[in-house]
Design an enzyme around this catalytic site. Structure first.
Site, PDB file in Angstrom:
ATOM      1  N   GLU A 183       0.813  -1.226   0.000  1.00  0.00           N
ATOM      2  CA  GLU A 183       0.000   0.000   0.000  1.00  0.00           C
ATOM      3  C   GLU A 183       0.838   1.263   0.000  1.00  0.00           C
ATOM      4  O   GLU A 183       0.458   2.261   0.630  1.00  0.00           O
ATOM      5  CB  GLU A 183      -0.927   0.015   1.223  1.00  0.00           C
ATOM      6  CG  GLU A 183      -1.985  -1.049   1.214  1.00  0.00           C
ATOM      7  CD  GLU A 183      -3.072  -0.775   2.257  1.00  0.00           C
ATOM      8  OE1 GLU A 183      -2.782  -0.138   3.270  1.00  0.00           O
ATOM      9  OE2 GLU A 183      -4.211  -1.217   2.024  1.00  0.00           O
ATOM     10  N   GLU A 252      -6.930  -7.497  -0.395  1.00  0.00           N
ATOM     11  CA  GLU A 252      -7.443  -7.410   0.978  1.00  0.00           C
ATOM     12  C   GLU A 252      -8.905  -7.014   0.969  1.00  0.00           C
ATOM     13  O   GLU A 252      -9.240  -5.852   0.765  1.00  0.00           O
ATOM     14  CB  GLU A 252      -6.667  -6.372   1.814  1.00  0.00           C
ATOM     15  CG  GLU A 252      -5.256  -6.779   2.131  1.00  0.00           C
ATOM     16  CD  GLU A 252      -4.535  -5.765   3.034  1.00  0.00           C
ATOM     17  OE1 GLU A 252      -5.212  -5.022   3.780  1.00  0.00           O
ATOM     18  OE2 GLU A 252      -3.302  -5.720   2.979  1.00  0.00           O
TER      19      GLU A 252
HETATM   20  C1  GAL Z   1      -4.273  -2.376   5.210  1.00  0.00           C
HETATM   21  C2  GAL Z   1      -2.909  -3.017   5.354  1.00  0.00           C
HETATM   22  C3  GAL Z   1      -2.987  -4.298   6.178  1.00  0.00           C
HETATM   23  C4  GAL Z   1      -3.775  -4.046   7.428  1.00  0.00           C
HETATM   24  C5  GAL Z   1      -5.145  -3.507   7.059  1.00  0.00           C
HETATM   25  C6  GAL Z   1      -6.023  -3.191   8.237  1.00  0.00           C
HETATM   26  O1  GAL Z   1      -4.160  -1.050   4.883  1.00  0.00           O
HETATM   27  O2  GAL Z   1      -2.366  -3.312   4.093  1.00  0.00           O
HETATM   28  O3  GAL Z   1      -1.699  -4.729   6.480  1.00  0.00           O
HETATM   29  O4  GAL Z   1      -3.097  -3.151   8.218  1.00  0.00           O
HETATM   30  O5  GAL Z   1      -4.999  -2.311   6.383  1.00  0.00           O
HETATM   31  O6  GAL Z   1      -6.247  -4.324   8.978  1.00  0.00           O
END
Ligand code: GAL
Length: 848
Positions: A183, A252
């Site tokens: 990110e 994600e």
């Molecule tokens: C994203 C990040 C993850 C985790 C998630 C929130 O931005 O890539 O590693 O932190 O947010 O749980």
């Protein structure tokens, strides 16, 4: 050896080889999908972070993931665990990455290895080892030579390890994808041109490692070719990759959200999560990963933050303890099956979007060879709508997607849950302390007081106030700031004695202030503002006064541009303020003495083996800075175990020398802002659905079974504020003996009952299915059954205005005595108790 046996041996060996090398495939991609061995694939993935559980738990977690319909397991790689000291590596136990990857392979699943090495992940310091901070001239995550050298060295180390073990798909292993960075696109503007060149460098560096499988960068719209830029978020249906040659991938999909100490517990309704997934596949996605599928536990001091809780449950389909969370797990499993029924059409073509009307969207995947799959969405948040599609009508509930693998029959709707609901139950037992009447007044506990202030030889004195993280290098949460100073008898401050105030400003995260050996107050920051500013009323005496300020971190910052520069600790000012005459003594630039860590940490009290444990005198209760120890028997059975720390204040706990993490049951979330139940219709955000308001953020702390012996276990606590350890209890968690299901007469037939080939056979009406969660159970009784217009939710069902008199007897007859049962939800089964009304069947059953 007889030739038959040889043949058998060869056959078996062949099977083993097949089982471990069945992946041997070229992995590429095109506009439509990730291509494995020449075949475009629809891939369902889920995150399991190996150090957030134990190797003993891994096989079961992986199997439950497979059973839930996953094809891929995704994990980050945690640099700070693997290289705690520069050039000294650790890949043992919970850190055994190779073993984890091999277990995934054995289950027949693929791996997406997100090396980072910056990972965020609510992990201490975002996964970077603290020593990185001390390399001269280093700037993290930018075009900086010292940083790039370290990042490259670690990334290459991991890639080499995987290659040596032949774990890339290109070598016959399970790893089909790798991620570099994480990110960075969210924050790169803060780094200017150096950020742009850093990303180019990172891409080139990753590619040069020659893994033979594609690399991805998430949230990086300028990811250089051939690296695939992917999406992270609660929804990614609107995302498009930066080249038409790259597939649309979602790395994600947040299945819930993380918990902070001081916060309420976030959860994400499965109807919305399923909606997000279906929307993504509807709009051309072919790879989707749940972050998290199993969240697990932040053991030790691994949680990031600051203020990330020890539990990393995340409301994931597998709960913190590894139990399936129902109906979340089951509803997603059904969704995955429905999507897989569409796979052939999805990967074969681009979709078309015939118009349906406002807030409605139809998407059709139709191939020349006659395959056809469709998705019908109602993205309105209020009204259910009946639509016409291909000459048939379909009722689309608000905020839902229907999946039609043959462009005709609905096999799944995201808002209609066929899966059972299981309400987990907790059994409580007191700590079975090995009662030795000689222990502190027969309590079963012994203790050691941690000295207030400086007690270690490595303490040092410096003028002024030091930043904490640079001082401790995160060797401990604790840093003492101590000062002894003379207050003259004629000091104006003393004139209004008790009105003197100690004013301390700290970057955080928590602070306990002792004056002349006594605790005068504590202060904490929060996850939204780590800083601590306190004004404690104090009483000073003429002559020597000692100020011992214990400052502590609660997980180091893991997110944001330049996050590694976020300091902690008492940076001042530290002042004595007189209320009456405006007198003010600034202590900030005095000669402060510093001690990193506690005496008990130096003497390894967490192991429990010291000879200093006092079991003879009265057990101190509600007093700050006490080490406690007891011996206990494991709760009987094999169910997951947690310790309920209610009664304690704040500290850390160790079972048989293993840290189970920081405990903090006294940090209670604010009273308002909870919505439970929460309306799943409408866009989700991390604070939309919260529960547990006004209660401790976390009172239960997971103790993995494999860390326990049947008897003679040691529990050590370090309590900072004050608590009563005799109040501690054990809890075991089981999938409740109660299971529920509620199916309407407009639900689709369970997806299991559809044929997997393109010729889907329509079977009559919806079906309610029940199955006991444990293999050796049968349905022993029906607590509730009503076909008609039943009300309420699992555990509180009640009959509505209309209910078939046959409800209970029909369900009893179909289910009692069996492990599972299925009942047609229709008037054919129950008769019609109210003509012309939409009906449903609600059942609550018990398994024993
Ligand atoms: C994203 C990040 C993850 C985790 C998630 C929130 O931005 O890539 O590693 O932190 O947010 O749980």
């Amino acid at each position: 050896m007889a030739s038959k046996e040889i043949l058998l041996l060869v056959l078996c060996w062949g099977l083993v080889v097949l089982a471990t090398t069945s992946f041997g495939a070229n992995v590429t991609y095109d506009h439509r999908a990730v291509v494995i061995g020449g075949k475009r694939r629809v891939l369902i993935s889920g995150s399991i972070h190996y150090p957030r559980s134990t190797p003993e738990m891994w096989p079961d977690l992986i199997q439950k993931s497979k059973d839930g319909g996953l094809d891929v397991i995704e994990t980050y790689v945690f640099w700070n665990l693997h290289e705690p000291v520069r050039n000294q590596y650790n890949f043992e136990g919970r850190y055994d990455l190779v073993k984890f990857v091999k277990l995934v392979a054995e289950a027949g699943l693929y791996v997406h290895l997100r090396i980072g090495p910056y990972v965020c992940a609510e992990w201490n310091y975002g996964g970077f080892p603290l020593w990185l901070h001390f390399i001269p001239g280093i700037q993290f995550r930018t075009d900086n030579e010292p940083f790039k050298a370290e990042m490259q060295r670690f990334t290459a180390k991991i890639v080499d390890m995987m290659k040596q073990e032949k774990l890339y798909a290109s070598q016959g292993g399970p790893i089909i994808l790798s991620q570099i960075e994480n990110e960075y696109g969210n924050i790169d503007s803060a780094y200017g041109a150096a950020g742009k060149s850093y990303i180019k460098w990172a891409a080139g560096m990753a590619l040069s490692l020659d893994t033979g499988v594609p690399w991805v960068m998430c949230q990086q719209s300028d990811a250089p070719d051939p690296i695939i830029n992917t999406c992270n978020g609660f929804y990614c249906d609107q995302f498009t990759p930066n080249s038409n040659n790259k597939p649309k991938m979602w790395t994600e999909n947040w299945s819930g959200w993380f918990l902070s100490f001081g916060g309420a517990v976030p959860y994400r309704p499965v109807e919305d999560l399923a909606f997000a997934v279906a929307r993504f596949f509807q709009r051309g996605g072919t790879f989707q990963n749940y972050y998290m599928y199993h969240g697990g536990t932040n053991f030790d001091r691994t949680s990031g933050g600051p203020f990330i809780s020890t539990s990393y449950d995340y409301d994931a389909p597998l709960d913190e303890y590894g139990l399936i969370r129902q109906p979340k797990w089951g509803h997603l499993k059904d969704l995955h099956k429905a999507i897989k029924l569409c796979e052939a059409a999805l990967v074969a073509t681009d979709p078309t979007y015939p118009s349906l009307g406002p807030n409605l969207e139809a998407t059709v995947y139709k191939t020349g060879s006659g395959l056809c799959s469709a998705f019908l969405a109602n993205i309105g948040t209020n009204s259910d709508v009946t639509v016409k599609f291909n000459g048939n009508s379909y009722l689309l509930p608000a905020w839902s997607v229907s999946i039609l693998p043959d462009c005709k029959n609905v096999v799944f709707n995201t808002a209609k849950i066929n899966s059972v609901t299981l309400v987990p139950s907790f059994s409580r037992q007191s700590l079975q302390v090995a009662a030795d009447s000689s222990d502190a007044i027969g309590s079963g506990w012994s203790y050691i007081n941690e000295p207030v202030g400086i007690s270690k030889d490595d303490a040092f004195t410096k003028p002024g106030l030091l930043e904490q993280i640079k001082t401790t290098a995160d060797q401990s949460d604790y840093l003492w700031y101590s000062l002894s100073t003379n207050i003259k008898a004629d000091e104006p401050l003393l004139e209004d004695g008790s009105k003197t105030v100690l004013h301390v400003q700290s970057l955080g995260h928590a602070l306990h202030a002792f004056i002349n050996g006594k605790l005068v107050g504590s202060g904490y920051g929060s996850s939204s503002n780590a800083k601590v500013t306190v004004d404690f009323p104090i009483a000073l005496a003429p002559g020597k006064n000692t100020f011992d300020l214990l400052s502590l971190t609660v997980g180091l910052q893991n997110y944001g541009a330049f996050y590694e520069k976020t300091g902690a600790g008492i940076t001042g000012p530290v002042q004595l303020k007189g209320s009456g005459n405006g007198t003010n003594i600034d202590l900030s630039s005095q000669q402060w003495t510093y001690q990193t860590g506690l005496k008990g940490e130096e003497l390894n009290f967490p192991s429990g083996s010291s000879t200093q444990w006092d079991s003879k005198s009265t057990l101190p209760k509600l007093q700050p800075l006490v080490w406690y120890k007891t011996t206990f028997d494991a709760p009987a059975g094999s169910e997951p175990v947690a310790i309920d720390f209610t009664g304690m204040g704040k500290g850390e706990a160790w079972v048989n020398g293993q840290s189970i993490g920081r405990y903090w049951p006294t940090y209670v979330s604010q009273n308002g802002g909870c919505t439970d139940p929460c309306n799943y219709r409408g866009a989700y955000s991390s604070n939309k659905c919260l529960k547990n308001c006004g209660k401790p953020s976390q009172s239960l702390y997971h103790v993995p079974r494999s860390w326990l012996k049947s008897s003679g276990n040691t529990l050590v606590l370090f309590e900072e504020i004050g608590g009563d350890p005799t109040k501690i209890s054990f809890v075991t968690k089981q999938l409740g003996s109660s299971l529920c299901s509620h199916v309407t007469d407009s639900h689709p037939l369970p997806v299991d009952m559809w044929g997997s080939d393109s010729k889907i056979q329509r079977k009559p009406g919806p079906v309610l299915s029940l199955e006991c969660p444990n293999p050796n159970q049968v349905i022993s009784s029906i607590k509730f059954a009503s076909f008609g217009t039943p009300l309420g939710t699992c555990g509180s069902f009640s009959r509505g205005r209309c209910s078939s008199a046959r409800s209970l007897s029909v369900v009893r007859q179909a289910c009692v005595g069996s492990k599972s049962c299925s009942i047609g939800v229709s008037v054919n089964t129950f008769g019609d108790p109210c003509k012309g009304v939409m009906k449903s069947l609600a059942v609550e059953a018990s398994c024993t």
